[in-house]
Design an enzyme around this catalytic site. Structure first.
Site, PDB file in Angstrom:
ATOM      1  N   LYS A  85      30.922  23.841   2.576  1.00 49.08           N
ATOM      2  CA  LYS A  85      31.331  24.367   1.264  1.00 49.08           C
ATOM      3  C   LYS A  85      30.632  25.673   0.900  1.00 49.08           C
ATOM      4  O   LYS A  85      31.188  26.504   0.191  1.00 49.08           O
ATOM      5  CB  LYS A  85      31.093  23.312   0.197  1.00 49.08           C
ATOM      6  CG  LYS A  85      32.020  22.104   0.375  1.00 49.08           C
ATOM      7  CD  LYS A  85      32.646  21.682  -0.905  1.00 49.08           C
ATOM      8  CE  LYS A  85      33.846  20.783  -0.698  1.00 49.08           C
ATOM      9  NZ  LYS A  85      33.553  19.548   0.077  1.00 49.08           N
ATOM     10  N   GLU A 107      35.809  23.477 -10.233  1.00 48.88           N
ATOM     11  CA  GLU A 107      36.062  22.043 -10.367  1.00 48.88           C
ATOM     12  C   GLU A 107      35.234  21.309  -9.323  1.00 48.88           C
ATOM     13  O   GLU A 107      34.851  21.901  -8.305  1.00 48.88           O
ATOM     14  CB  GLU A 107      37.546  21.757 -10.130  1.00 48.88           C
ATOM     15  CG  GLU A 107      37.981  21.701  -8.651  1.00 48.88           C
ATOM     16  CD  GLU A 107      37.863  23.022  -7.888  1.00 48.88           C
ATOM     17  OE1 GLU A 107      37.767  24.071  -8.538  1.00 48.88           O
ATOM     18  OE2 GLU A 107      37.868  22.985  -6.629  1.00 48.88           O
ATOM     19  N   SER A 374      31.899  18.625   9.313  1.00 47.33           N
ATOM     20  CA  SER A 374      31.925  19.410   8.073  1.00 47.33           C
ATOM     21  C   SER A 374      30.683  19.245   7.221  1.00 47.33           C
ATOM     22  O   SER A 374      30.328  20.135   6.450  1.00 47.33           O
ATOM     23  CB  SER A 374      33.165  19.057   7.263  1.00 47.33           C
ATOM     24  OG  SER A 374      33.242  17.661   7.040  1.00 47.33           O
TER      25      SER A 374
HETATM   26  C1  LIG Z   1      34.504  18.546   0.409  1.00 48.22           C
HETATM   27  C2  LIG Z   1      34.295  18.072   1.782  1.00 48.22           C
HETATM   28  C3  LIG Z   1      35.378  17.852   2.666  1.00 48.22           C
HETATM   29  C4  LIG Z   1      36.808  17.977   2.256  1.00 48.22           C
HETATM   30  O1  LIG Z   1      37.221  19.235   1.847  1.00 48.22           O
HETATM   31  P1  LIG Z   1      38.155  20.165   2.752  1.00 48.22           P
HETATM   32  O2  LIG Z   1      38.550  21.245   1.806  1.00 48.22           O
HETATM   33  O3  LIG Z   1      39.302  19.344   3.216  1.00 48.22           O
HETATM   34  O4  LIG Z   1      37.330  20.653   3.871  1.00 48.22           O
HETATM   35  C5  LIG Z   1      35.101  17.476   3.964  1.00 48.22           C
HETATM   36  N1  LIG Z   1      33.838  17.293   4.387  1.00 48.22           N
HETATM   37  C6  LIG Z   1      32.771  17.464   3.574  1.00 48.22           C
HETATM   38  C7  LIG Z   1      31.410  17.239   4.109  1.00 48.22           C
HETATM   39  C8  LIG Z   1      32.963  17.860   2.242  1.00 48.22           C
HETATM   40  O5  LIG Z   1      31.905  18.035   1.445  1.00 48.22           O
END
Ligand SMILES: *Cc1c(COP(=O)(O)O)cnc(C)c1O
Length: 391
Positions: A85, A107, A374
């Site tokens: 993020k 948001e 992620s």
């Molecule tokens: C917010 C988040 C996601 C999902 O958001 P995307 O916009 O689909 O990437 C996925 N993994 C983590 C660790 C997150 O914090």
């Protein structure tokens, strides 16, 4: 901007008229600064020294042995804040600064994007307001506290289901009367144009780096690139590096919750239908009358009834494939992966890992799959403990 922001029949900007100049303003700012040498040099410097780019590509050997083919992990979990993020928050925050905006709004659902925005607000000394559903405020207390420590104001939103979609509605509403000095820092590759394009751009280093690392580390492109899909920002970030490589299979994995035959899931692309949500035409989870359905799955970051329009397009064109895995499969792989690698994956990212486990026995040993990790799973430890108490 009429024809821009379209991905086939998806995308667009279905917003109240007062917001159109604000969106056009952001689009113009983005077009002006994206290639500006001073802007790109400052973003590059902060990406390295503040956020922690580039992130490694790591061969998860013990997990590879388990699934029977080669799994490489793109380590976005190592970034500042613990997830991808920060890439987007940093890029858009810097854009806001270059555009002369003094205030940020955003948001948040689970609080991850709110926290990333609050961090960047502190970094640039900008007044920051985070809109968050009251249900989420109550259940994500630690993140609320962290945002406040960064100096952000957290606005608790009651309306609808008091969760993410309502927080977006309120943030958009607030923005309509504060467009002059306020930049809306949108959290995923969805919403009205130009956000899907901008968020993709600032997440694209994931894919650019991963592609180069594949060639450096094992001398060819991977066979599969996979990522979890909530709104789709981390997935489009890594996919963007491989879209032109037709032989690379792109796989997005959604939250199948308690199963697709129940109502408790957030598998928008797998089970949804075309509609308009938060300013874009895309796949949405809706009932027969077009009411947005309540979603539910184990990872708060995937709990969203819409999805970025480019993913809707990639699904229809067949360039990417989308599947869902259940909460139980996610919990299994969360434990398995942590034990075999000593890395605690976010429950969101564990969805992509769980899909790989489903491919066990179906792929030759030389197959290479790259997974976008992620985020880190420290935030999820107590949720996992509730479902799988440790002895
Ligand atoms: C917010 C988040 C996601 C999902 O958001 P995307 O916009 O689909 O990437 C996925 N993994 C983590 C660790 C997150 O914090």
């Amino acid at each position: 901007m009429k024809l821009r922001g379209r991905y086939g029949r998806f995308g667009g900007f279905y917003v109240p008229e007062v917001l159109i100049p604000a969106l056009e303003d952001i689009e113009a700012g983005f077009e002006r600064f994206r290639g500006d040498p001073k802007f790109t040099a400052e973003l590059d410097d902060l990406s390295r020294h503040y956020a922690g780019r580039p992130t490694p590509l790591y061969h998860a050997k013990r997990f590879s042995e388990h699934v029977g083919f080669q799994v490489y992990i793109k380590r976005e979990d190592l970034l500042h804040g613990g997830a991808h993020k920060v890439n987007n928050a940093l890029g858009q925050g810097l854009l806001a600064k270059y555009m002369g905006k003094k205030k940020l709004i955003a948001e948040t659902g689970a609080g991850q994007h709110g926290l990333a925005t609050a961090m960047i607000g502190a970094l640039f000394g900008m007044e920051t307001k985070i809109f968050m559903g009251s249900v989420d405020v109550a259940r994500q207390n630690v993140n609320v506290h962290k945002m406040k420590l960064c100096g952000a104001e957290v606005v608790s939103v009651s309306g609808g289901t008091c969760t993410l979609k309502d927080a977006i509605n309120d943030a958009l509403r607030y923005w309509t009367s504060h467009v002059d000095d306020t930049f809306y820092l949108f959290g995923t590759a969805g919403g009205p144009h130009p956000f899907p394009m901008i968020v993709r751009h600032f997440q694209s280093p994931i894919g650019t780096e991963a592609r180069a690392q594949c060639i450096m580390q094992f001398g060819r492109l991977p066979d599969i690139v996979t990522a979890c899909v909530g709104g789709g920002s981390n997935a489009i970030g890594i996919f963007s590096g491989f879209l032109d490589d037709a032989a690379v299979k792109l796989v997005g994995v959604e939250g199948g919750g308690k199963g697709l035959n129940t109502r408790e899931h957030c598998a928008t692309l797998t089970t949804g239908s075309v509609g308009v949500l938060h300013g874009a035409q895309t796949y949405v989870l809706q009932d027969e009358t077009g009411q947005i359905r309540k979603t539910e799955c184990i990872s708060a970051g995937l709990d969203y009834p819409g999805v970025g329009p480019e993913h809707a397009y990639l699904k229809d064109s067949g360039r990417a494939a989308y599947y869902a895995v259940t909460d139980e499969q996610v919990l299994d792989v969360f434990e398995r992966f942590t034990r075999s690698e000593g890395i605690i994956p976010a429950l969101e990212s564990s969805h992509a890992l769980a899909w790989l486990v489903q491919q066990k026995g179906k792929l030759p040993k030389e197959t290479v799959a790259v997974v976008n990790l992620s985020g880190r799973g420290d935030k999820d430890v107590s949720i996992v403990e509730q479902h799988r108490p440790m002895r």
